[in-house]
Motif scaffolding. Structure first.
Motif, PDB file in Angstrom:
ATOM      1  N   LEU A   1     102.610  36.285 -32.149  1.00 48.03           N
ATOM      2  CA  LEU A   1     102.604  36.532 -33.587  1.00 48.03           C
ATOM      3  C   LEU A   1     103.219  37.886 -33.912  1.00 48.03           C
ATOM      4  O   LEU A   1     102.884  38.889 -33.273  1.00 48.03           O
ATOM      5  CB  LEU A   1     101.162  36.486 -34.107  1.00 48.03           C
ATOM      6  N   ALA A   2     104.132  37.920 -34.891  1.00 47.37           N
ATOM      7  CA  ALA A   2     104.649  39.196 -35.372  1.00 47.37           C
ATOM      8  C   ALA A   2     103.529  39.898 -36.133  1.00 47.37           C
ATOM      9  O   ALA A   2     102.993  39.364 -37.101  1.00 47.37           O
ATOM     10  CB  ALA A   2     105.864  38.984 -36.277  1.00 47.37           C
ATOM     11  N   LEU A   3     103.161  41.081 -35.692  1.00 47.33           N
ATOM     12  CA  LEU A   3     102.000  41.775 -36.228  1.00 47.33           C
ATOM     13  C   LEU A   3     102.393  43.173 -36.694  1.00 47.33           C
ATOM     14  O   LEU A   3     102.987  43.959 -35.943  1.00 47.33           O
ATOM     15  CB  LEU A   3     100.921  41.865 -35.145  1.00 47.33           C
ATOM     16  N   VAL A   4     102.095  43.470 -37.952  1.00 44.85           N
ATOM     17  CA  VAL A   4     102.333  44.795 -38.532  1.00 44.85           C
ATOM     18  C   VAL A   4     100.976  45.433 -38.801  1.00 44.85           C
ATOM     19  O   VAL A   4     100.081  44.799 -39.369  1.00 44.85           O
ATOM     20  CB  VAL A   4     103.131  44.706 -39.844  1.00 44.85           C
ATOM     21  N   ALA A   5     100.817  46.686 -38.380  1.00 49.85           N
ATOM     22  CA  ALA A   5      99.599  47.443 -38.664  1.00 49.85           C
ATOM     23  C   ALA A   5      99.901  48.433 -39.782  1.00 49.85           C
ATOM     24  O   ALA A   5     100.727  49.339 -39.612  1.00 49.85           O
ATOM     25  CB  ALA A   5      99.120  48.180 -37.414  1.00 49.85           C
ATOM     26  N   ASP A   6      99.262  48.245 -40.929  1.00 51.40           N
ATOM     27  CA  ASP A   6      99.460  49.134 -42.081  1.00 51.40           C
ATOM     28  C   ASP A   6      98.350  50.169 -42.094  1.00 51.40           C
ATOM     29  O   ASP A   6      97.193  49.854 -42.353  1.00 51.40           O
ATOM     30  CB  ASP A   6      99.462  48.323 -43.378  1.00 51.40           C
ATOM     31  N   ALA A   7      98.719  51.425 -41.823  1.00 56.45           N
ATOM     32  CA  ALA A   7      97.736  52.493 -41.701  1.00 56.45           C
ATOM     33  C   ALA A   7      97.384  53.140 -43.033  1.00 56.45           C
ATOM     34  O   ALA A   7      96.458  53.954 -43.095  1.00 56.45           O
ATOM     35  CB  ALA A   7      98.253  53.557 -40.734  1.00 56.45           C
ATOM     36  N   GLY A   8      98.120  52.824 -44.094  1.00 55.25           N
ATOM     37  CA  GLY A   8      97.776  53.325 -45.423  1.00 55.25           C
ATOM     38  C   GLY A   8      97.705  54.832 -45.532  1.00 55.25           C
ATOM     39  O   GLY A   8      96.876  55.367 -46.270  1.00 55.25           O
ATOM     40  N   HIS A   9      98.546  55.557 -44.787  1.00 54.92           N
ATOM     41  CA  HIS A   9      98.603  57.031 -44.812  1.00 54.92           C
ATOM     42  C   HIS A   9      97.321  57.677 -44.286  1.00 54.92           C
ATOM     43  O   HIS A   9      97.050  58.844 -44.597  1.00 54.92           O
ATOM     44  CB  HIS A   9      98.868  57.556 -46.229  1.00 54.92           C
ATOM     45  N   ALA A  10      96.527  56.961 -43.504  1.00 58.80           N
ATOM     46  CA  ALA A  10      95.183  57.437 -43.154  1.00 58.80           C
ATOM     47  C   ALA A  10      95.132  58.316 -41.905  1.00 58.80           C
ATOM     48  O   ALA A  10      94.069  58.854 -41.579  1.00 58.80           O
ATOM     49  CB  ALA A  10      94.248  56.244 -42.968  1.00 58.80           C
ATOM     50  N   TYR A  11      96.261  58.494 -41.207  1.00 60.74           N
ATOM     51  CA  TYR A  11      96.233  59.210 -39.938  1.00 60.74           C
ATOM     52  C   TYR A  11      96.917  60.568 -40.059  1.00 60.74           C
ATOM     53  O   TYR A  11      97.699  60.817 -40.984  1.00 60.74           O
ATOM     54  CB  TYR A  11      96.893  58.371 -38.838  1.00 60.74           C
ATOM     55  N   THR A  12      96.602  61.439 -39.107  1.00 56.42           N
ATOM     56  CA  THR A  12      97.229  62.760 -39.018  1.00 56.42           C
ATOM     57  C   THR A  12      97.812  62.910 -37.619  1.00 56.42           C
ATOM     58  O   THR A  12      97.738  61.985 -36.799  1.00 56.42           O
ATOM     59  CB  THR A  12      96.192  63.878 -39.261  1.00 56.42           C
ATOM     60  N   GLU A  13      98.376  64.063 -37.349  1.00 55.82           N
ATOM     61  CA  GLU A  13      98.913  64.334 -36.008  1.00 55.82           C
ATOM     62  C   GLU A  13      97.869  65.000 -35.115  1.00 55.82           C
ATOM     63  O   GLU A  13      98.228  65.683 -34.153  1.00 55.82           O
ATOM     64  CB  GLU A  13     100.164  65.184 -36.112  1.00 55.82           C
ATOM     65  N   SER A  14      96.607  64.783 -35.397  1.00 52.56           N
ATOM     66  CA  SER A  14      95.551  65.290 -34.507  1.00 52.56           C
ATOM     67  C   SER A  14      95.646  64.569 -33.176  1.00 52.56           C
ATOM     68  O   SER A  14      96.129  63.430 -33.107  1.00 52.56           O
ATOM     69  CB  SER A  14      94.173  65.063 -35.127  1.00 52.56           C
ATOM     70  N   PRO A  15      95.181  65.198 -32.099  1.00 53.27           N
ATOM     71  CA  PRO A  15      95.242  64.535 -30.785  1.00 53.27           C
ATOM     72  C   PRO A  15      94.548  63.175 -30.776  1.00 53.27           C
ATOM     73  O   PRO A  15      95.036  62.227 -30.160  1.00 53.27           O
ATOM     74  CB  PRO A  15      94.543  65.532 -29.855  1.00 53.27           C
ATOM     75  N   GLU A  16      93.414  63.072 -31.483  1.00 47.97           N
ATOM     76  CA  GLU A  16      92.671  61.811 -31.487  1.00 47.97           C
ATOM     77  C   GLU A  16      93.483  60.711 -32.189  1.00 47.97           C
ATOM     78  O   GLU A  16      93.562  59.579 -31.687  1.00 47.97           O
ATOM     79  CB  GLU A  16      91.328  61.991 -32.194  1.00 47.97           C
ATOM     80  N   HIS A  17      94.077  61.039 -33.321  1.00 52.79           N
ATOM     81  CA  HIS A  17      94.849  60.033 -34.052  1.00 52.79           C
ATOM     82  C   HIS A  17      96.129  59.653 -33.313  1.00 52.79           C
ATOM     83  O   HIS A  17      96.511  58.478 -33.279  1.00 52.79           O
ATOM     84  CB  HIS A  17      95.175  60.545 -35.449  1.00 52.79           C
ATOM     85  N   LEU A  18      96.793  60.641 -32.727  1.00 51.21           N
ATOM     86  CA  LEU A  18      98.017  60.333 -31.980  1.00 51.21           C
ATOM     87  C   LEU A  18      97.716  59.463 -30.761  1.00 51.21           C
ATOM     88  O   LEU A  18      98.512  58.584 -30.404  1.00 51.21           O
ATOM     89  CB  LEU A  18      98.708  61.621 -31.551  1.00 51.21           C
ATOM     90  N   GLU A  19      96.570  59.681 -30.159  1.00 54.52           N
ATOM     91  CA  GLU A  19      96.190  58.850 -29.009  1.00 54.52           C
ATOM     92  C   GLU A  19      96.044  57.391 -29.438  1.00 54.52           C
ATOM     93  O   GLU A  19      96.476  56.473 -28.733  1.00 54.52           O
ATOM     94  CB  GLU A  19      94.879  59.360 -28.409  1.00 54.52           C
ATOM     95  N   VAL A  20      95.458  57.168 -30.620  1.00 51.66           N
ATOM     96  CA  VAL A  20      95.307  55.802 -31.119  1.00 51.66           C
ATOM     97  C   VAL A  20      96.669  55.192 -31.439  1.00 51.66           C
ATOM     98  O   VAL A  20      96.962  54.049 -31.057  1.00 51.66           O
ATOM     99  CB  VAL A  20      94.406  55.791 -32.369  1.00 51.66           C
ATOM    100  N   LEU A  21      97.507  55.933 -32.150  1.00 51.12           N
ATOM    101  CA  LEU A  21      98.811  55.404 -32.543  1.00 51.12           C
ATOM    102  C   LEU A  21      99.675  55.098 -31.322  1.00 51.12           C
ATOM    103  O   LEU A  21     100.407  54.105 -31.308  1.00 51.12           O
ATOM    104  CB  LEU A  21      99.510  56.388 -33.476  1.00 51.12           C
ATOM    105  N   GLU A  22      99.581  55.930 -30.310  1.00 54.42           N
ATOM    106  CA  GLU A  22     100.309  55.641 -29.075  1.00 54.42           C
ATOM    107  C   GLU A  22      99.679  54.454 -28.347  1.00 54.42           C
ATOM    108  O   GLU A  22     100.382  53.652 -27.718  1.00 54.42           O
ATOM    109  CB  GLU A  22     100.320  56.873 -28.180  1.00 54.42           C
ATOM    110  N   GLY A  23      98.357  54.329 -28.448  1.00 53.72           N
ATOM    111  CA  GLY A  23      97.687  53.198 -27.816  1.00 53.72           C
ATOM    112  C   GLY A  23      98.091  51.862 -28.422  1.00 53.72           C
ATOM    113  O   GLY A  23      98.151  50.841 -27.721  1.00 53.72           O
ATOM    114  N   LEU A  24      98.390  51.863 -29.712  1.00 55.02           N
ATOM    115  CA  LEU A  24      98.830  50.624 -30.369  1.00 55.02           C
ATOM    116  C   LEU A  24     100.171  50.144 -29.820  1.00 55.02           C
ATOM    117  O   LEU A  24     100.518  48.967 -29.958  1.00 55.02           O
ATOM    118  CB  LEU A  24      98.950  50.845 -31.878  1.00 55.02           C
ATOM    119  N   ASP A  25     100.901  51.049 -29.196  1.00 53.81           N
ATOM    120  CA  ASP A  25     102.232  50.738 -28.697  1.00 53.81           C
ATOM    121  C   ASP A  25     102.210  49.632 -27.641  1.00 53.81           C
ATOM    122  O   ASP A  25     103.209  48.935 -27.439  1.00 53.81           O
ATOM    123  CB  ASP A  25     102.855  52.003 -28.113  1.00 53.81           C
ATOM    124  N   SER A  26     101.081  49.448 -26.988  1.00 50.91           N
ATOM    125  CA  SER A  26     101.013  48.476 -25.887  1.00 50.91           C
ATOM    126  C   SER A  26     100.746  47.049 -26.382  1.00 50.91           C
ATOM    127  O   SER A  26     100.684  46.129 -25.555  1.00 50.91           O
ATOM    128  CB  SER A  26      99.910  48.888 -24.901  1.00 50.91           C
TER     129      SER A  26
END
Length: 356
Positions: free
Chosen positions: A172-197
């Motif tokens: 399935l083609a899947l888009v994740a819409d974050a709604g501007h809710a994330y920052t470049e904090s280490p915790e948020h970047l870890e999640v965004l990079e984790g979605l890459d898999s």
């Protein structure tokens, strides 16, 4: 050349359910009529919808600028009337395209440069309380034939719902819409990079609107296409220059209509970005315009262009998905749909008429 003799604007609400509202614009040239639609946003602070500024803009500035205006093509109207990138401008610009095409017997999709005869559809899944509930909603969308799903995510509600959907639907083609809710904090970047898999088609609006540099830095770190929010052509130009993404969500209301949206498509297409479209409003007119826009060759991802099945019908034929496909009207001029004007008149909660 067409001359606009009158402009009607209606604020209308659905007759049942949660009663979404729209501002509809009708432009009149002799016996020919063009229609446009703008969804009225609703929120906790304003449950009736936030259309006051848009309504005043049409009544006091945009509408009067149109009356008696001679124009050769719809693109001329946007410049002459200084429509800009406003939600109300999207309704007027769409109505201009519909009117112009109907006077010439042209399907809107062909006038825009569309090449497709049908549109593959996607669906948006609203936030749900549990993983089981969201899995059920995705199952309904897939069962209806949609081949792309957009899932709203937020910090603390991201990896798990994406994993749940991907495990159930690997292709399935899947888009994740974050709604501007994330920052470049280490915790948020870890999640965004984790979605890459998880093989996402795109991560939409991860950071604050306008922070293109943050989007560019994220795009360097992930293989998933980043889709920054784009509200005007200047922002898109900057995003392309900074390599701040590789995907574009074309929203007619956000860009101010078909004229700007087509230009945005052309820029993104030339840069090799993936593109998908969505319509605005609950009365079928915004969806019909989005179908024409999604027929452009660069719209590579399934688009949100269909009315919800089972709801009231205000355009004929309805803009409905059949097995995940919506046909592009190519035998009728303009939007390719007849508008139920009598029903709209009955449902109008507010109306204005401007005429020469």
């Amino acid at each position: 050349m067409p001359q606009i003799h009158g402009c009607d604007a209606y604020r209308v609400a659905m007759p049942r359910g949660r009663r979404p509202e729209s501002i509809l614009v009708r432009l009149i040239c002799g016996d020919t009529i063009g229609w446009g639609e703008m969804a009225v946003p609703a929120g906790p602070a304003n449950p009736g919808g936030g259309s006051g500024g848009a309504w005043a803009d049409i009544e006091e500035r945009m509408g009067p600028a149109l009356i008696g205006l001679d124009w050769e093509r719809p693109e001329d109207v946007s410049a002459a009337a200084d429509l800009g990138a406003r939600e109300a401008a999207a309704a007027i610009d769409t109505a201009c395209w519909d009117l112009w095409c109907r006077t010439r017997g042209l399907p809107l999709a062909h006038a825009l440069g569309g090449t497709r005869t049908s549109i593959v559809t996607g669906a948006r899944i609203s936030p749900e309380a549990t993983l089981d509930t969201i899995a059920g909603r995705v199952n309904q969308a897939v069962g209806a034939g949609h081949t792309r799903v957009t899932l709203d995510i937020r910090p603390g509600w991201d990896i798990e719902p994406v994993r749940t959907i991907r495990q159930a639907y690997p292709a399935l083609a899947l888009v994740a819409d974050a709604g501007h809710a994330y920052t470049e904090s280490p915790e948020h970047l870890e999640v965004l990079e984790g979605l890459d898999s998880y093989g996402l088609a795109a991560v939409e609006r991860p950071f604050a609107a306008g922070d293109l540099a943050a989007h560019a830095r994220l795009q360097l770190r992930v293989g998933t296409a980043v889709a920054p929010a784009v509200g005007d052509l200047e922002t898109l130009d900057a995003a392309l220059s900074l390599d701040a993404g590789r995907a574009l969500h074309l929203r007619l209301d956000r860009l101010g209509g078909l004229t700007a949206a087509r230009s945005a498509h052309d820029l993104a297409y030339a840069a090799g970005w993936d593109v998908w479209c969505s319509g605005s409003g609950a009365f079928g007119i915004g969806q019909a315009a989005a179908v024409a826009l999604a027929s452009l060759p660069g719209c590579t991802l399934p688009s949100d262009v269909s009315d919800p099945a089972g709801g009231p019908v205000f355009v004929t034929p309805p803009v409905r998905s059949s097995g995940g496909v919506v046909g592009v009207p190519l035998t009728q001029p303009g939007l390719g749909h007849e508008i139920d004007e009598e029903r709209i008149e009955r449902l109008a909660t507010r109306r204005m008429r401007l005429s020469a």
